[in-house]
Design a protein around this motif. Structure first.
Motif, short mmCIF file in Angstrom:
data_model
loop_
_atom_site.label_atom_id
_atom_site.label_comp_id
_atom_site.label_asym_id
_atom_site.label_seq_id
_atom_site.Cartn_x
_atom_site.Cartn_y
_atom_site.Cartn_z
N LEU A 288 3.47 10.17 -12.14
CA LEU A 288 3.47 9.48 -10.84
C LEU A 288 2.22 9.81 -10.05
O LEU A 288 1.67 8.95 -9.36
CB LEU A 288 4.71 9.89 -10.03
N GLY A 289 1.76 11.05 -10.14
CA GLY A 289 0.54 11.43 -9.44
C GLY A 289 -0.67 10.66 -9.95
O GLY A 289 -1.54 10.25 -9.17
N ILE A 290 -0.72 10.41 -11.26
CA ILE A 290 -1.82 9.64 -11.85
C ILE A 290 -1.78 8.19 -11.37
O ILE A 290 -2.80 7.61 -11.00
CB ILE A 290 -1.76 9.73 -13.38
N VAL A 291 -0.57 7.61 -11.35
CA VAL A 291 -0.43 6.24 -10.85
C VAL A 291 -0.79 6.17 -9.37
O VAL A 291 -1.46 5.22 -8.93
CB VAL A 291 1.00 5.72 -11.10
N ALA A 292 -0.39 7.16 -8.61
CA ALA A 292 -0.72 7.18 -7.18
C ALA A 292 -2.23 7.19 -6.97
O ALA A 292 -2.76 6.49 -6.10
CB ALA A 292 -0.08 8.39 -6.50
N ARG A 293 -2.94 7.98 -7.77
CA ARG A 293 -4.40 8.01 -7.64
C ARG A 293 -5.02 6.67 -8.02
O ARG A 293 -6.00 6.23 -7.41
CB ARG A 293 -4.98 9.14 -8.49
N ALA A 294 -4.44 5.99 -9.02
CA ALA A 294 -4.93 4.65 -9.39
C ALA A 294 -4.69 3.65 -8.27
O ALA A 294 -5.53 2.78 -8.00
CB ALA A 294 -4.27 4.18 -10.68
N LEU A 295 -3.55 3.77 -7.59
CA LEU A 295 -3.25 2.90 -6.45
C LEU A 295 -4.26 3.12 -5.33
O LEU A 295 -4.81 2.17 -4.77
CB LEU A 295 -1.84 3.16 -5.95
N VAL A 296 -4.50 4.37 -5.00
CA VAL A 296 -5.43 4.68 -3.91
C VAL A 296 -6.85 4.27 -4.29
O VAL A 296 -7.61 3.76 -3.44
CB VAL A 296 -5.35 6.18 -3.55
N ALA A 297 -7.25 4.46 -5.55
CA ALA A 297 -8.58 4.04 -5.99
C ALA A 297 -8.75 2.53 -5.84
O ALA A 297 -9.82 2.05 -5.42
CB ALA A 297 -8.82 4.46 -7.44
N ALA A 298 -7.70 1.77 -6.15
CA ALA A 298 -7.77 0.32 -5.96
C ALA A 298 -7.93 -0.02 -4.48
O ALA A 298 -8.73 -0.90 -4.12
CB ALA A 298 -6.52 -0.34 -6.54
N ALA A 299 -7.17 0.66 -3.62
CA ALA A 299 -7.29 0.41 -2.18
C ALA A 299 -8.70 0.74 -1.69
O ALA A 299 -9.26 0.02 -0.84
CB ALA A 299 -6.25 1.22 -1.41
N ASN A 300 -9.30 1.79 -2.23
CA ASN A 300 -10.66 2.16 -1.83
C ASN A 300 -11.69 1.11 -2.27
O ASN A 300 -12.78 1.04 -1.68
CB ASN A 300 -11.02 3.52 -2.41
N PHE A 306 0.92 -3.83 -2.01
CA PHE A 306 2.29 -3.80 -1.51
C PHE A 306 3.14 -3.23 -2.63
O PHE A 306 3.20 -3.79 -3.72
CB PHE A 306 2.77 -5.20 -1.11
N ILE A 307 3.81 -2.10 -2.37
CA ILE A 307 4.50 -1.34 -3.41
C ILE A 307 5.95 -1.19 -3.02
O ILE A 307 6.26 -0.69 -1.93
CB ILE A 307 3.86 0.06 -3.57
N SER A 308 6.87 -1.61 -3.88
CA SER A 308 8.29 -1.34 -3.65
C SER A 308 8.68 -0.12 -4.47
O SER A 308 8.26 0.03 -5.62
CB SER A 308 9.15 -2.54 -4.04
N THR A 309 9.48 0.76 -3.88
CA THR A 309 9.83 1.99 -4.59
C THR A 309 11.10 2.59 -4.01
O THR A 309 11.47 2.34 -2.86
CB THR A 309 8.68 3.01 -4.51
N HIS A 310 11.77 3.40 -4.85
CA HIS A 310 12.87 4.26 -4.39
C HIS A 310 12.42 5.71 -4.33
O HIS A 310 13.23 6.58 -4.01
CB HIS A 310 14.06 4.17 -5.37
N SER A 311 11.18 5.98 -4.68
CA SER A 311 10.74 7.33 -4.96
C SER A 311 9.97 7.96 -3.80
O SER A 311 8.86 7.54 -3.47
CB SER A 311 9.85 7.33 -6.22
N LEU A 312 10.56 8.99 -3.20
CA LEU A 312 9.83 9.77 -2.21
C LEU A 312 8.68 10.53 -2.87
O LEU A 312 7.65 10.76 -2.25
CB LEU A 312 10.77 10.76 -1.52
N ALA A 313 8.85 10.90 -4.14
CA ALA A 313 7.78 11.60 -4.86
C ALA A 313 6.55 10.72 -4.97
O ALA A 313 5.42 11.20 -4.79
CB ALA A 313 8.27 12.02 -6.24
N LEU A 314 6.75 9.43 -5.26
CA LEU A 314 5.60 8.53 -5.35
C LEU A 314 4.95 8.36 -3.98
O LEU A 314 3.72 8.40 -3.85
CB LEU A 314 6.04 7.17 -5.89
N MET A 315 5.78 8.17 -2.95
CA MET A 315 5.24 8.00 -1.61
C MET A 315 4.39 9.20 -1.20
O MET A 315 3.27 9.05 -0.69
CB MET A 315 6.38 7.81 -0.61
N LYS A 316 4.88 10.39 -1.46
CA LYS A 316 4.14 11.59 -1.10
C LYS A 316 2.90 11.75 -1.95
O LYS A 316 1.86 12.22 -1.47
CB LYS A 316 5.05 12.80 -1.20
N ALA A 317 2.97 11.34 -3.24
CA ALA A 317 1.79 11.41 -4.10
C ALA A 317 0.69 10.47 -3.61
O ALA A 317 -0.50 10.79 -3.68
CB ALA A 317 2.17 11.08 -5.55
N ILE A 318 1.09 9.31 -3.10
CA ILE A 318 0.11 8.37 -2.54
C ILE A 318 -0.57 9.00 -1.32
O ILE A 318 -1.79 8.96 -1.17
CB ILE A 318 0.78 7.04 -2.17
#
Length: 372
Positions: A288-300, A306-318
């Motif tokens: 999840l941390g690797i995916v979060a970094r890919a998401l943030v890199a895309a935003a940069n 727009f991300i739908s999730t049930h995961s607080l871990a993903l949200m915090k990793a972002i």
């Protein structure tokens, strides 16, 4: 950048607004809270050709019969039209209206090659676009277009069969606002992954994906497209030394999903919009941390997510992957009670988000919020 999403009539939602969208907007909430419907709304209104977006929204739930009818309130095509409006800080306003009709254009319906034309659903799609400079005039109606008076900029028909296969007479009719929208959800067949990876290599943008693969898979050296016994291309994880390779599909479901999400996100460039559906499935927190970094890199790079999730871990990793939080991230709590949808932007500092518990965000509709 899309700032506000307004939805009415889509899957039974009435008069919903998702405000204060940011470069990364995380939609979080319980099952059935409307997160996926917001992504459907974005597919319908943000795709350059709205007919294409409508077909995607109707067909992406593969196990739902009559998926096109379920786009409209409670699946009853006779209950009225749906409307999705986007307000964009750079371009202006975009409104898509879709009206169902059981009297579809016969010539178009025959392209579905069905003998039962009575089961066909026709949908008339209209698009209005108002440039930003026109919206800034004092006499412009700020709430919404008067679609009864203003002719649409583009319009056309989409016709669906019971399996939600659709054909359109206006696939080439597109607006001007958003250059590229991509839905990132399920992992595709191996041949499609190979095609997408080839695109990434041609763009010269594969280095980040290779680094992610090395972090995900012990002893991995690189990704390579090999040919299987049937002559079909398959993406393999190639190991260091002479340890051979395995198809990405055999490297573990969570690893396969993480590689696919990183691949899709790596293809997107400035001005694109990515709709990401529950990326956390089958993933270890490290993945999840690797995916979060890919998401943030895309935003940069200027991609709006727009991300739908049930995961607080993903949200915090972002949030952990952002340089300054949460300025570029909106956490939107979604809740659905009957036809009433609410979207509350959760404000806070990085430290306050880090201390959130599941009970702070993911309470079921109708139950008291923790601490309240």
């Amino acid at each position: 950048m899309i700032k506000t999403i307004s939805i009415d009539g889509l899957r039974g939602i009435s008069g919903a607004v998702v405000p204060n969208c940011r470069p990364i907007t995380v939609l979080i909430g319980a099952n059935g809270s409307g997160k996926s419907t917001v992504l459907d709304a974005l597919a319908i209104a943000a795709y350059p050709a709205p007919c294409t977006g409508l077909m995607l929204a109707a067909s992406r739930r593969r196990n739902v019969p009559d998926g096109a009818r379920w786009l409209f309130a409670r699946g009853d095509a006779g209950m009225g039209s749906l409307r999705v409006q986007l307000d964009d800080s750079e371009h202006g306003r975009r409104l898509v209206q879709a009206r169902p009709s059981l009297k579809a254009p016969t010539k178009l319906a025959r392209l579905l090659k069905t003998d039962d034309l009575s089961s066909v659903l026709g949908v008339h799609v209209a698009l209005w676009e108002t440039p930003k400079d026109a919206m800034e005039k004092e006499d412009y109606e700020t709430e919404q277009h008067d679609v009864t008076k203003d002719p649409p900029a583009h319009s056309g028909w989409v016709v669906f069969d019971k399996k939600s296969h659709g054909v359109t007479d206006s696939a080439s009719v597109a607006g001007e606002f958003i250059p590229w929208v991509r839905l990132v959800d399920t992992v595709p067949p191996p041949a499609q992954m190979a095609q997408r990876y080839s695109e990434l290599v041609r763009m010269g943008a594969s280095a980040a994906l290779i680094d992610a693969t090395r972090e995900l898979v012990e002893s991995a050296d690189r990704l390579e497209i090999l040919v299987d016994s049937s002559g079909d291309p398959v993406v393999h994880v190639v190991y260091k030394g002479e340890a051979g390779s395995v198809p990405v599909a055999l490297s573990g479901e969570g690893t396969r999903r993480a590689i696919w999400f990183a691949l899709e996100l790596g293809l997107l460039r400035t001005g694109a919009v990515a709709l990401v559906e529950e990326p956390e499935g089958h993933m270890h927190p490290h993945a999840l941390g690797i995916v979060a970094r890919a998401l943030v890199a895309a935003a940069n790079r200027g991609v709006q997510l727009f991300i739908s999730t049930h995961s607080l871990a993903l949200m915090k990793a972002i949030l952990d992957a952002t340089e300054s939080a949460p300025d570029g991230v909106a956490i939107v709590l979604c809740e659905m009670v009957g036809r009433r949808f609410s979207a509350q932007v959760v404000e806070g500092t990085r430290q306050e988000f880090a201390s959130l518990r599941a009970s702070d965000l993911l309470w079921m509709p109708g139950t008291p919020q923790a601490g309240g």
